[in-house]
Scaffold this active site. Sequence first.
Site, mmCIF file in Angstrom:
data_model
loop_
_atom_site.group_PDB
_atom_site.id
_atom_site.type_symbol
_atom_site.label_atom_id
_atom_site.label_comp_id
_atom_site.label_asym_id
_atom_site.label_seq_id
_atom_site.Cartn_x
_atom_site.Cartn_y
_atom_site.Cartn_z
ATOM 1 N N PRO A 6 0.787 -1.227 0.000
ATOM 2 C CA PRO A 6 0.000 0.000 0.000
ATOM 3 C C PRO A 6 0.826 1.288 0.000
ATOM 4 O O PRO A 6 1.867 1.358 0.656
ATOM 5 C CB PRO A 6 -0.822 -0.102 1.294
ATOM 6 C CG PRO A 6 -0.135 -1.122 2.124
ATOM 7 C CD PRO A 6 0.521 -2.064 1.161
ATOM 8 N N ASN A 7 0.338 2.232 -0.746
ATOM 9 C CA ASN A 7 0.876 3.600 -0.841
ATOM 10 C C ASN A 7 2.164 3.694 -1.663
ATOM 11 O O ASN A 7 2.651 4.795 -1.908
ATOM 12 C CB ASN A 7 1.094 4.225 0.555
ATOM 13 C CG ASN A 7 -0.203 4.303 1.334
ATOM 14 O OD1 ASN A 7 -1.169 4.856 0.826
ATOM 15 N ND2 ASN A 7 -0.255 3.732 2.525
ATOM 16 N N ALA B 43 3.274 -0.927 4.757
ATOM 17 C CA ALA B 43 2.745 -0.930 6.134
ATOM 18 C C ALA B 43 2.355 -2.336 6.598
ATOM 19 O O ALA B 43 2.394 -2.634 7.793
ATOM 20 C CB ALA B 43 1.555 0.005 6.226
ATOM 21 N N ARG C 213 5.376 10.958 -2.420
ATOM 22 C CA ARG C 213 5.087 10.568 -1.031
ATOM 23 C C ARG C 213 6.324 10.726 -0.146
ATOM 24 O O ARG C 213 7.349 10.075 -0.399
ATOM 25 C CB ARG C 213 4.650 9.090 -1.031
ATOM 26 C CG ARG C 213 4.425 8.533 0.338
ATOM 27 C CD ARG C 213 4.261 7.020 0.310
ATOM 28 N NE ARG C 213 4.072 6.528 1.655
ATOM 29 C CZ ARG C 213 4.307 5.283 2.028
ATOM 30 N NH1 ARG C 213 4.729 4.380 1.152
ATOM 31 N NH2 ARG C 213 4.125 4.936 3.275
ATOM 32 N N HIS D 185 12.764 -2.758 1.719
ATOM 33 C CA HIS D 185 12.251 -1.450 2.127
ATOM 34 C C HIS D 185 13.148 -0.364 1.561
ATOM 35 O O HIS D 185 14.382 -0.504 1.566
ATOM 36 C CB HIS D 185 12.216 -1.315 3.651
ATOM 37 C CG HIS D 185 11.342 -2.341 4.285
ATOM 38 N ND1 HIS D 185 9.971 -2.254 4.264
ATOM 39 C CD2 HIS D 185 11.644 -3.503 4.907
ATOM 40 C CE1 HIS D 185 9.465 -3.321 4.863
ATOM 41 N NE2 HIS D 185 10.457 -4.098 5.260
ATOM 42 N N ASN E 138 7.990 -5.664 -1.163
ATOM 43 C CA ASN E 138 7.972 -4.541 -0.228
ATOM 44 C C ASN E 138 6.547 -4.499 0.312
ATOM 45 O O ASN E 138 5.656 -3.953 -0.339
ATOM 46 C CB ASN E 138 8.343 -3.221 -0.906
ATOM 47 C CG ASN E 138 8.390 -2.085 0.119
ATOM 48 O OD1 ASN E 138 7.883 -2.232 1.234
ATOM 49 N ND2 ASN E 138 8.982 -0.968 -0.255
ATOM 50 N N GLU F 253 12.519 -9.556 1.594
ATOM 51 C CA GLU F 253 11.762 -8.378 2.053
ATOM 52 C C GLU F 253 12.577 -7.117 1.752
ATOM 53 O O GLU F 253 13.770 -7.064 2.071
ATOM 54 C CB GLU F 253 11.499 -8.498 3.560
ATOM 55 C CG GLU F 253 10.671 -7.341 4.089
ATOM 56 C CD GLU F 253 10.356 -7.486 5.571
ATOM 57 O OE1 GLU F 253 9.817 -8.542 5.974
ATOM 58 O OE2 GLU F 253 10.644 -6.530 6.321
ATOM 59 N N TYR G 52 11.360 8.355 1.236
ATOM 60 C CA TYR G 52 11.251 7.417 0.116
ATOM 61 C C TYR G 52 11.872 7.916 -1.188
ATOM 62 O O TYR G 52 11.838 7.196 -2.186
ATOM 63 C CB TYR G 52 9.774 7.054 -0.108
ATOM 64 C CG TYR G 52 9.123 6.496 1.152
ATOM 65 C CD1 TYR G 52 9.648 5.373 1.779
ATOM 66 C CD2 TYR G 52 8.007 7.109 1.723
ATOM 67 C CE1 TYR G 52 9.078 4.864 2.939
ATOM 68 C CE2 TYR G 52 7.434 6.610 2.886
ATOM 69 C CZ TYR G 52 7.978 5.493 3.500
ATOM 70 O OH TYR G 52 7.414 4.995 4.647
ATOM 71 N N ARG H 70 13.586 4.238 12.258
ATOM 72 C CA ARG H 70 12.378 5.062 12.267
ATOM 73 C C ARG H 70 11.553 4.747 13.527
ATOM 74 O O ARG H 70 12.101 4.281 14.513
ATOM 75 C CB ARG H 70 11.611 4.808 10.967
ATOM 76 C CG ARG H 70 12.435 5.220 9.733
ATOM 77 C CD ARG H 70 11.672 5.058 8.450
ATOM 78 N NE ARG H 70 10.468 5.873 8.439
ATOM 79 C CZ ARG H 70 9.479 5.711 7.554
ATOM 80 N NH1 ARG H 70 9.581 4.772 6.611
ATOM 81 N NH2 ARG H 70 8.407 6.477 7.599
HETATM 82 C C1 DQA Z 1 8.377 0.913 3.653
HETATM 83 C C2 DQA Z 1 8.488 1.120 5.168
HETATM 84 C C3 DQA Z 1 7.149 0.891 5.853
HETATM 85 O O1 DQA Z 1 7.275 1.078 7.251
HETATM 86 C C4 DQA Z 1 6.114 1.885 5.323
HETATM 87 O O2 DQA Z 1 4.856 1.633 5.900
HETATM 88 C C5 DQA Z 1 6.048 1.896 3.830
HETATM 89 C C6 DQA Z 1 7.275 1.790 3.056
HETATM 90 C C7 DQA Z 1 9.694 1.259 2.919
HETATM 91 O O3 DQA Z 1 9.819 0.865 1.761
HETATM 92 O O4 DQA Z 1 10.570 1.908 3.479
HETATM 93 O O5 DQA Z 1 4.989 2.101 3.265
HETATM 94 O O6 DQA Z 1 8.087 -0.444 3.405
#
Ligand code: DQA
Length: 152
Positions: free
Chosen positions: A12-13, A80, A20, A103, A77, A101, A25, A110
């Site tokens: 998501p997002n 959240a 964003r 990120h 990825n 995984e 990011y 963080r």
């Molecule tokens: C994320 C880190 C997560 O905590 C966050 O909710 C994201 C992006 C990252 O790529 O750094 O949406 O996965």
Amino acid sequence: MKALRILVLNGPNLNLLGTREPGHYGVQTLAAITQELISLADTLGVEITSHQSNHEGELVDFIQKAGNDSIDAIIINPAAYTHTSVALRDALLATRIPFVEVHLSNIHKREEFRHRSLLVDAAVGSVAGFGPVSYTMALRGITEHLRNKQGD
Ligand code: DQA
């Protein structure tokens, strides 16, 4: 030898990358990150398919489908859902497909709620904190891992 098939999943997002929270990011869009991965995949001689979804159930569906499509590995990825999703963990464990995984940000420096991942202990490995390079590192890493195993 059959080309390795790798599924890239973004949660998501991540469709909002580019605008964003650039401090966390960066400014590269998801389309640009995916394009870079496709070029690297070409160089490495692997096939990649990529999807983004804002919906947990849809991500579960993509993982289950990967099991039926004999995908060799998943780069995910989970965004959240990293920190909350038993459903994604269960889907990954059920298909037994090796996964990485990824990120963009270093989740460990963080907020505390981001320090915990419900998936990472089941992953082959994880990459965090290198921005878009986290994805290319993951692709190089999992490709080498799978090829070493093919050679076993
Ligand atoms: C994320 C880190 C997560 O905590 C966050 O909710 C994201 C992006 C990252 O790529 O750094 O949406 O996965």
